[in-house]
Scaffold this motif. Structure first.
Motif, PDB file in Angstrom:
ATOM      1  N   HIS A  56      24.217  38.442  41.167  1.00 24.67           N
ATOM      2  CA  HIS A  56      25.175  38.776  40.114  1.00 24.67           C
ATOM      3  C   HIS A  56      26.574  39.045  40.661  1.00 24.67           C
ATOM      4  CE1 HIS A  56      21.634  40.434  37.449  1.00 24.67           C
ATOM      5  NE2 HIS A  56      21.539  39.135  37.695  1.00 24.67           N
ATOM      6  N   TRP A  57      26.639  39.620  41.854  1.00 27.50           N
ATOM      7  CA  TRP A  57      27.942  39.980  42.433  1.00 27.50           C
ATOM      8  C   TRP A  57      28.860  38.771  42.538  1.00 27.50           C
ATOM      9  CZ3 TRP A  57      30.895  38.632  46.647  1.00 27.50           C
ATOM     10  CH2 TRP A  57      31.971  39.466  46.941  1.00 27.50           C
ATOM     11  N   ALA A  58      28.301  37.589  42.789  1.00 31.80           N
ATOM     12  CA  ALA A  58      29.135  36.391  42.960  1.00 31.80           C
ATOM     13  C   ALA A  58      29.891  36.068  41.679  1.00 31.80           C
ATOM     14  CB  ALA A  58      28.285  35.205  43.401  1.00 31.80           C
ATOM     15  N   LEU A  59      29.258  36.245  40.523  1.00 30.19           N
ATOM     16  CA  LEU A  59      29.957  36.017  39.259  1.00 30.19           C
ATOM     17  C   LEU A  59      31.021  37.086  39.035  1.00 30.19           C
ATOM     18  CD1 LEU A  59      30.331  34.547  36.556  1.00 30.19           C
ATOM     19  CD2 LEU A  59      28.540  36.028  35.600  1.00 30.19           C
ATOM     20  N   LEU A  60      30.677  38.342  39.284  1.00 30.37           N
ATOM     21  CA  LEU A  60      31.657  39.419  39.151  1.00 30.37           C
ATOM     22  C   LEU A  60      32.851  39.170  40.068  1.00 30.37           C
ATOM     23  CD1 LEU A  60      32.395  42.228  37.987  1.00 30.37           C
ATOM     24  CD2 LEU A  60      31.141  43.219  39.923  1.00 30.37           C
ATOM     25  N   ALA A  61      32.577  38.780  41.308  1.00 34.25           N
ATOM     26  CA  ALA A  61      33.656  38.505  42.265  1.00 34.25           C
ATOM     27  C   ALA A  61      34.527  37.348  41.797  1.00 34.25           C
ATOM     28  CB  ALA A  61      33.068  38.207  43.645  1.00 34.25           C
ATOM     29  N   HIS A  62      33.902  36.317  41.235  1.00 31.65           N
ATOM     30  CA  HIS A  62      34.667  35.185  40.712  1.00 31.65           C
ATOM     31  C   HIS A  62      35.657  35.640  39.638  1.00 31.65           C
ATOM     32  CE1 HIS A  62      35.632  31.330  38.841  1.00 31.65           C
ATOM     33  NE2 HIS A  62      35.270  31.865  37.687  1.00 31.65           N
ATOM     34  N   LEU A  63      35.185  36.439  38.706  1.00 31.15           N
ATOM     35  CA  LEU A  63      36.033  36.863  37.587  1.00 31.15           C
ATOM     36  C   LEU A  63      37.123  37.818  38.043  1.00 31.15           C
ATOM     37  CD1 LEU A  63      33.176  37.317  34.990  1.00 31.15           C
ATOM     38  CD2 LEU A  63      34.919  35.518  34.961  1.00 31.15           C
ATOM     39  N   VAL A  64      36.796  38.744  38.923  1.00 36.53           N
ATOM     40  CA  VAL A  64      37.811  39.673  39.430  1.00 36.53           C
ATOM     41  C   VAL A  64      38.834  38.919  40.272  1.00 36.53           C
ATOM     42  CG1 VAL A  64      38.204  41.676  40.922  1.00 36.53           C
ATOM     43  CG2 VAL A  64      36.296  41.682  39.310  1.00 36.53           C
ATOM     44  N   SER A  65      38.373  37.910  41.020  1.00 31.95           N
ATOM     45  CA  SER A  65      39.290  37.108  41.822  1.00 31.95           C
ATOM     46  C   SER A  65      40.229  36.289  40.938  1.00 31.95           C
ATOM     47  CB  SER A  65      38.502  36.180  42.755  1.00 31.95           C
ATOM     48  OG  SER A  65      39.340  35.548  43.693  1.00 31.95           O
ATOM     49  N   ARG A  66      39.752  35.849  39.786  1.00 28.65           N
ATOM     50  CA  ARG A  66      40.655  35.195  38.823  1.00 28.65           C
ATOM     51  C   ARG A  66      41.785  36.154  38.442  1.00 28.65           C
ATOM     52  NH1 ARG A  66      39.337  30.507  35.209  1.00 28.65           N
ATOM     53  NH2 ARG A  66      37.345  29.614  35.859  1.00 28.65           N
ATOM     54  N   ASN A  67      41.441  37.392  38.171  1.00 32.68           N
ATOM     55  CA  ASN A  67      42.453  38.375  37.800  1.00 32.68           C
ATOM     56  C   ASN A  67      43.463  38.596  38.925  1.00 32.68           C
ATOM     57  OD1 ASN A  67      41.864  40.136  35.071  1.00 32.68           O
ATOM     58  ND2 ASN A  67      40.010  39.179  35.855  1.00 32.68           N
ATOM     59  N   ALA A  68      42.981  38.606  40.164  1.00 26.09           N
ATOM     60  CA  ALA A  68      43.896  38.734  41.303  1.00 26.09           C
ATOM     61  C   ALA A  68      44.881  37.569  41.333  1.00 26.09           C
ATOM     62  CB  ALA A  68      43.108  38.804  42.608  1.00 26.09           C
ATOM     63  N   GLY A  69      44.381  36.360  41.056  1.00 31.59           N
ATOM     64  CA  GLY A  69      45.262  35.194  41.016  1.00 31.59           C
ATOM     65  C   GLY A  69      46.300  35.297  39.920  1.00 31.59           C
ATOM     66  N   TRP A  70      45.896  35.795  38.746  1.00 34.46           N
ATOM     67  CA  TRP A  70      46.865  35.967  37.661  1.00 34.46           C
ATOM     68  C   TRP A  70      47.934  36.984  38.034  1.00 34.46           C
ATOM     69  CZ3 TRP A  70      42.095  36.610  34.033  1.00 34.46           C
ATOM     70  CH2 TRP A  70      41.539  35.346  33.798  1.00 34.46           C
ATOM     71  N   ASN A  71      47.541  38.033  38.716  1.00 32.72           N
ATOM     72  CA  ASN A  71      48.525  39.022  39.166  1.00 32.72           C
ATOM     73  C   ASN A  71      49.490  38.412  40.180  1.00 32.72           C
ATOM     74  OD1 ASN A  71      47.566  41.149  37.578  1.00 32.72           O
ATOM     75  ND2 ASN A  71      46.066  41.765  39.108  1.00 32.72           N
ATOM     76  N   MET A  72      48.976  37.527  41.025  1.00 33.47           N
ATOM     77  CA  MET A  72      49.837  36.865  42.009  1.00 33.47           C
ATOM     78  C   MET A  72      50.879  35.983  41.330  1.00 33.47           C
ATOM     79  SD  MET A  72      47.048  35.681  44.873  1.00 33.47           S
ATOM     80  CE  MET A  72      45.929  36.839  45.674  1.00 33.47           C
ATOM     81  N   THR A  73      50.457  35.210  40.332  1.00 31.28           N
ATOM     82  CA  THR A  73      51.410  34.297  39.694  1.00 31.28           C
ATOM     83  C   THR A  73      52.344  35.027  38.731  1.00 31.28           C
ATOM     84  OG1 THR A  73      49.779  33.722  37.988  1.00 31.28           O
ATOM     85  CG2 THR A  73      49.890  32.311  39.924  1.00 31.28           C
ATOM     86  N   ASP A  74      51.933  36.208  38.241  1.00 32.77           N
ATOM     87  CA  ASP A  74      52.847  37.013  37.421  1.00 32.77           C
ATOM     88  C   ASP A  74      54.139  37.294  38.173  1.00 32.77           C
ATOM     89  OD1 ASP A  74      51.111  37.165  35.281  1.00 32.77           O
ATOM     90  OD2 ASP A  74      50.363  39.164  35.777  1.00 32.77           O
ATOM     91  N   LEU A  75      54.036  37.378  39.494  1.00 31.29           N
ATOM     92  CA  LEU A  75      55.199  37.689  40.319  1.00 31.29           C
ATOM     93  C   LEU A  75      56.234  36.566  40.306  1.00 31.29           C
ATOM     94  CD1 LEU A  75      53.191  39.170  43.289  1.00 31.29           C
ATOM     95  CD2 LEU A  75      54.683  40.475  41.752  1.00 31.29           C
ATOM     96  N   LYS A  76      55.838  35.385  39.829  1.00 33.05           N
ATOM     97  CA  LYS A  76      56.759  34.250  39.705  1.00 33.05           C
ATOM     98  C   LYS A  76      56.881  33.788  38.254  1.00 33.05           C
ATOM     99  CE  LYS A  76      57.734  33.580  44.125  1.00 33.05           C
ATOM    100  NZ  LYS A  76      57.469  32.310  44.817  1.00 33.05           N
ATOM    101  N   GLY A  77      56.410  34.596  37.309  1.00 26.54           N
ATOM    102  CA  GLY A  77      56.422  34.219  35.907  1.00 26.54           C
ATOM    103  C   GLY A  77      57.677  34.626  35.173  1.00 26.54           C
ATOM    104  N   THR A  78      57.561  34.816  33.875  1.00 30.71           N
ATOM    105  CA  THR A  78      58.719  35.118  33.034  1.00 30.71           C
ATOM    106  C   THR A  78      59.296  36.496  33.298  1.00 30.71           C
ATOM    107  OG1 THR A  78      58.044  33.637  31.240  1.00 30.71           O
ATOM    108  CG2 THR A  78      59.472  35.479  30.634  1.00 30.71           C
ATOM    109  N   TYR A  79      58.432  37.500  33.428  1.00 30.23           N
ATOM    110  CA  TYR A  79      58.903  38.882  33.404  1.00 30.23           C
ATOM    111  C   TYR A  79      59.211  39.504  34.765  1.00 30.23           C
ATOM    112  CZ  TYR A  79      57.597  39.242  28.440  1.00 30.23           C
ATOM    113  OH  TYR A  79      57.512  39.084  27.086  1.00 30.23           O
ATOM    114  N   LEU A  80      58.250  39.483  35.671  1.00 34.37           N
ATOM    115  CA  LEU A  80      58.355  40.322  36.867  1.00 34.37           C
ATOM    116  C   LEU A  80      59.517  39.975  37.793  1.00 34.37           C
ATOM    117  CD1 LEU A  80      54.657  41.120  37.825  1.00 34.37           C
ATOM    118  CD2 LEU A  80      56.207  42.247  36.227  1.00 34.37           C
ATOM    119  N   PRO A  81      59.926  38.691  37.912  1.00 35.14           N
ATOM    120  CA  PRO A  81      61.108  38.424  38.735  1.00 35.14           C
ATOM    121  C   PRO A  81      62.374  39.116  38.221  1.00 35.14           C
ATOM    122  CG  PRO A  81      59.861  36.414  38.414  1.00 35.14           C
ATOM    123  CD  PRO A  81      59.270  37.427  37.491  1.00 35.14           C
TER     124      PRO A  81
END
Length: 380
Positions: free
Chosen positions: A80-105
């Motif tokens: 089960h951990w592999a699915l949880l890790a996949h989903l949490v890792s998606r969130n990490a990726g979204w946080n990374m790209t937020d840094l180059k998105g509309t708002y955070l820059p």
């Protein structure tokens, strides 16, 4: 579709932490005792080389490692951990790209954005390079029909994990191995990232304060496709007290309980994850609000994002176009596991999440939108 929801596989047994605590504590105490490194034959050495090669190849960036977690889970749904890790890792990726998105820059300096990216990327990379070899070793154990846990020390895996893999091999209890992996991953990054002086002053004291305390950018989202309406919905939880390892463990366990609490929703989450390859863009789950095309220099409109849904979409780039791959230094040496007090983290009941998260996401976007508008007005 496979039955992904059950906590118990293969052995058909469950673990009662109250009655089993004494046995488990004894096993962990034995794991703390130093022992000579195992003598490996050529076949075992070759296997370790293969595991290290596959881990390095899949650990190229957030997109590749997130995909690797899902690919593994689809073959071994008992982990089960592999699915949880996949989903949490998606969130990490979204946080990374937020840094180059509309708002955070518009709210962070260029240096703050890079510092925060390095912080997120280092944690994401470290957890993968520690956990993925364990997953592969389990896969090879299954293929050979015999446990290979004596090879864990050669992969620099904490002594904490060997008793749990041994127990899982016998009991097939998906719940216990998942909880153990959650405890391990959060303690593994505690001194390597959270208490690392490189990040404490640049990220924890400055950037995290801006993003979490002022604007509540701290949601973990699990998108899923509703079978009737055929639209994407969100469930998840909110991070509080990110700097506390015990709180992060509790968060992981709460997210795990939420993920596996409703079978129909779990299957919808998996269906969505399979059908929507991770790009790092929030357009993956909310195309009505985010789009991959554009740039971060566009001024923010006066209309609020959620109330004006679809009229003025927010830029959310793909990760590979937002950030170059980062070449990481080797993981810091040392085993975090020094005593058995962490056993209580397995027994303690985590907070229950309602799963209602969409309104909180919109509120966070409104807060960021207001902050950007204020900055554009008073500090153009």
């Amino acid at each position: 579709m496979k039955n992904f929801s059950t906590f118990v596989y293969r052995g058909g047994g469950t673990v009662n932490f109250r009655s089993d605590a004494g046995v488990l504590k004894k096993q962990l105490k034995n794991a703390l005792k130093s022992s000579p490194p195992p003598q490996l034959d050529n076949k075992e050495k070759k296997l370790l080389e293969t595991i290290r090669y596959k881990t390095k190849k899949a650990n190229q960036n957030n997109v590749t490692r997130t995909k690797a977690y899902l690919d593994f889970f689809l073959i071994h749904p008992e982990i089960h951990w592999a699915l949880l890790a996949h989903l949490v890792s998606r969130n990490a990726g979204w946080n990374m790209t937020d840094l180059k998105g509309t708002y955070l820059p518009k709210l962070l300096t260029a240096k703050e954005a890079v510092d925060f990216y390095m912080f997120l990327e280092r944690g994401n990379w470290l957890i993968f390079q520690d956990a993925y070899p364990q997953l592969l070793l389990y896969e090879y154990s299954r293929k050979r029909g015999e446990p290979l846990w004596h090879l864990l020390p050669s992969l620099n895996v904490s002594a904490f994990m060997r008793p749990f893999w041994e127990r899982f091999w016998e009991s097939g209890c998906s719940e216990e191995i998942t909880k153990a992996l959650i405890v391990n991953e959060q303690h593994y990054i505690e001194n390597r990232v959270l208490n690392n002086s490189l990040y404490m002053h640049t990220v924890m004291d400055k950037v995290m304060f801006k993003l979490q305390e002022l604007m509540s950018m701290n949601h973990i989202l699990f998108p899923y496709l509703t079978p009737v309406q055929k639209r994407i919905k969100l469930t998840g939880g909110t991070v509080h007290h990110f700097t506390s390892v015990n709180k992060r463990v509790s968060l992981g366990r709460s997210l795990y309980d939420l993920l596996y609490s409703i079978e129909s929703r779990l299957e919808s989450i998996i269906l969505w994850a399979e059908s929507r390859p991770h790009t790092g863009s929030r357009a993956d789950y909310w195309p009505e609000l985010f789009l991959m095309e554009g740039n971060s220099s566009t001024p923010v409109s006066s209309s609020s994002p959620c109330r004006g849904l679809g009229r003025n979409k927010l830029f959310s780039p793909a990760l590979t176009s937002a950030w170059d791959d980062w070449i990481h230094p080797h993981a810091e040496e040392g085993d975090w596991f020094t005593d058995c007090h962490v056993l209580r983290l397995l027994k303690k009941k985590p907070e229950k999440f309602s799963g209602e998260i969409e309104a909180a996401c919109c509120q966070s976007l409104e807060e960021v939108h207001t902050a950007v508008q204020a900055k554009q007005t008073f500090f153009p």
